[in-house]
Motif scaffolding. Structure first.
Motif, short mmCIF file in Angstrom:
data_model
loop_
_atom_site.label_atom_id
_atom_site.label_comp_id
_atom_site.label_asym_id
_atom_site.label_seq_id
_atom_site.Cartn_x
_atom_site.Cartn_y
_atom_site.Cartn_z
N ARG A 108 -21.78 49.35 107.67
CA ARG A 108 -20.68 50.37 107.48
C ARG A 108 -20.30 49.80 108.60
O ARG A 108 -19.80 50.22 109.12
N GLN A 109 -20.93 50.08 109.63
CA GLN A 109 -20.33 49.98 110.74
C GLN A 109 -20.15 48.23 111.48
O GLN A 109 -19.04 48.28 112.00
N TRP A 110 -21.02 47.43 111.32
CA TRP A 110 -20.67 46.24 112.12
C TRP A 110 -20.89 45.32 110.30
O TRP A 110 -22.30 44.63 110.20
N PRO A 111 -20.24 45.25 109.30
CA PRO A 111 -20.39 44.61 108.31
C PRO A 111 -20.47 43.18 107.89
O PRO A 111 -19.70 42.77 108.97
N ALA A 112 -21.49 42.06 107.83
CA ALA A 112 -21.63 40.94 108.31
C ALA A 112 -20.67 40.34 106.34
O ALA A 112 -20.11 40.96 106.15
N HIS A 113 -20.27 39.09 107.49
CA HIS A 113 -20.03 37.89 106.27
C HIS A 113 -20.84 36.74 106.25
O HIS A 113 -21.52 36.65 107.33
N TYR A 114 -21.03 36.35 104.69
CA TYR A 114 -22.04 34.73 104.51
C TYR A 114 -20.71 33.75 104.81
O TYR A 114 -19.87 33.63 103.25
N VAL A 115 -20.64 32.97 105.21
CA VAL A 115 -20.15 31.85 105.41
C VAL A 115 -20.65 30.58 105.02
O VAL A 115 -21.31 30.12 105.53
N VAL A 116 -20.11 29.84 103.42
CA VAL A 116 -20.77 29.44 103.05
C VAL A 116 -20.18 28.05 103.07
O VAL A 116 -19.17 27.71 102.85
N GLU A 148 -14.88 35.94 96.67
CA GLU A 148 -14.39 37.10 98.05
C GLU A 148 -15.28 37.46 99.42
O GLU A 148 -16.11 38.16 98.30
N ALA A 149 -15.08 37.97 99.94
CA ALA A 149 -15.61 39.13 101.46
C ALA A 149 -16.38 39.90 100.68
O ALA A 149 -16.59 40.75 99.70
N PRO A 150 -17.64 39.92 101.24
CA PRO A 150 -18.58 39.02 101.78
C PRO A 150 -18.29 38.10 101.80
O PRO A 150 -19.08 37.79 103.11
N LEU A 151 -18.65 36.75 100.91
CA LEU A 151 -18.37 35.51 100.72
C LEU A 151 -17.52 34.94 101.09
O LEU A 151 -16.06 35.04 100.62
N THR A 152 -17.90 34.52 102.40
CA THR A 152 -16.56 33.27 102.63
C THR A 152 -16.81 32.21 102.63
O THR A 152 -17.85 31.18 103.39
N LEU A 153 -15.60 31.41 102.23
CA LEU A 153 -15.83 29.36 102.11
C LEU A 153 -15.57 28.71 103.61
O LEU A 153 -14.45 29.00 103.80
N CYS A 154 -16.66 28.42 104.08
CA CYS A 154 -16.51 27.50 104.77
C CYS A 154 -15.58 26.48 104.97
O CYS A 154 -15.72 25.72 104.10
N PRO A 155 -14.22 26.20 105.88
CA PRO A 155 -13.13 25.87 105.81
C PRO A 155 -14.02 24.18 106.25
O PRO A 155 -15.41 24.07 106.80
N SER A 156 -13.50 23.41 105.25
CA SER A 156 -13.44 21.66 105.30
C SER A 156 -12.95 20.38 105.54
O SER A 156 -12.27 20.78 105.14
#
Length: 195
Positions: A108-116, A148-156
């Motif tokens: 809740r304080q520091w949510p993580a994202h997973y950049v795939v 959608e967030a917290p799952l995020t597609l890494c740019p390429s």
């Protein structure tokens, strides 16, 4: 059918930030390298590059994986925490030791994202596919499943000008660029990607 995540592919440092012909560039994030698996029995595993199970430390990633990803999916990416317009590696470090209610509060304080940045399993092993084909399948997964967030597609990109522009993101927590050959398969533990 039982399957396991492959040993992560690794990078080797190079001196030039110029994108070679026949390669793609991705931003290299200041976070924790992690692989994410959702098995047929809906068991989720989030593991570090060294193989440490980090699933309990990042309940928001586990919840998103269960809600959004199809069974038999394996991903490779980077865990990051955003804070005040940039990546906060120290917050990510603080998250690792927490479990249970402590992990939920930290989420809740520091949510993580997973950049795939790679797809390594989707109902069948994809590591033998070239990067270009895995990338197309990864983009289709994000579009088809409406991830959608917290799952995020890494740019390429294969455009050298776009890749150079990403180097200006260092203030936000970008560590540089990662180059991947378009025709290269995902080779377990190999140091073929360039950074």
């Amino acid at each position: 059918m039982t399957w396991s995540l492959p040993e992560p592919m690794l990078t080797v440092a190079v001196d030039s930030p110029a994108l070679p012909t026949g390669w793609a560039a991705e931003p290299k994030w200041d976070g924790y390298r992690a692989q994410l698996a959702v098995h047929a029995d809906r068991r989720v595993l989030l593991r570090s590059r060294q193989g440490t199970d980090m699933t309990a430390s990042f309940p928001e990633i586990r919840t998103a994986a269960l809600a959004q990803l199809p069974a038999d999916t394996g991903l490779d990416g980077e865990l990051v925490v955003w804070e005040q317009g940039g990546l906060a590696f120290e917050r990510l470090q603080q998250r690792l030791a927490r479990r249970g209610t402590g992990a939920a509060e930290a989420a809740r304080q520091w949510p993580a994202h997973y950049v795939v940045f790679d797809l390594v399993h989707a109902g069948g092993e994809l590591t033998g596919w070239p990067y270009e084909q895995r990338r197309a399948a990864l983009e289709a997964l994000f579009a088809d499943q409406r991830l959608e967030a917290p799952l995020t597609l890494c740019p390429s990109t294969t455009d050298p000008a776009v890749a150079r522009g990403w180097l200006e993101w260092t203030a936000a927590g970008l560590e540089g660029l990662c180059f991947k050959r378009l025709d290269e398969p995902y080779l377990r533990g190999a140091r073929l990607w360039r950074k």
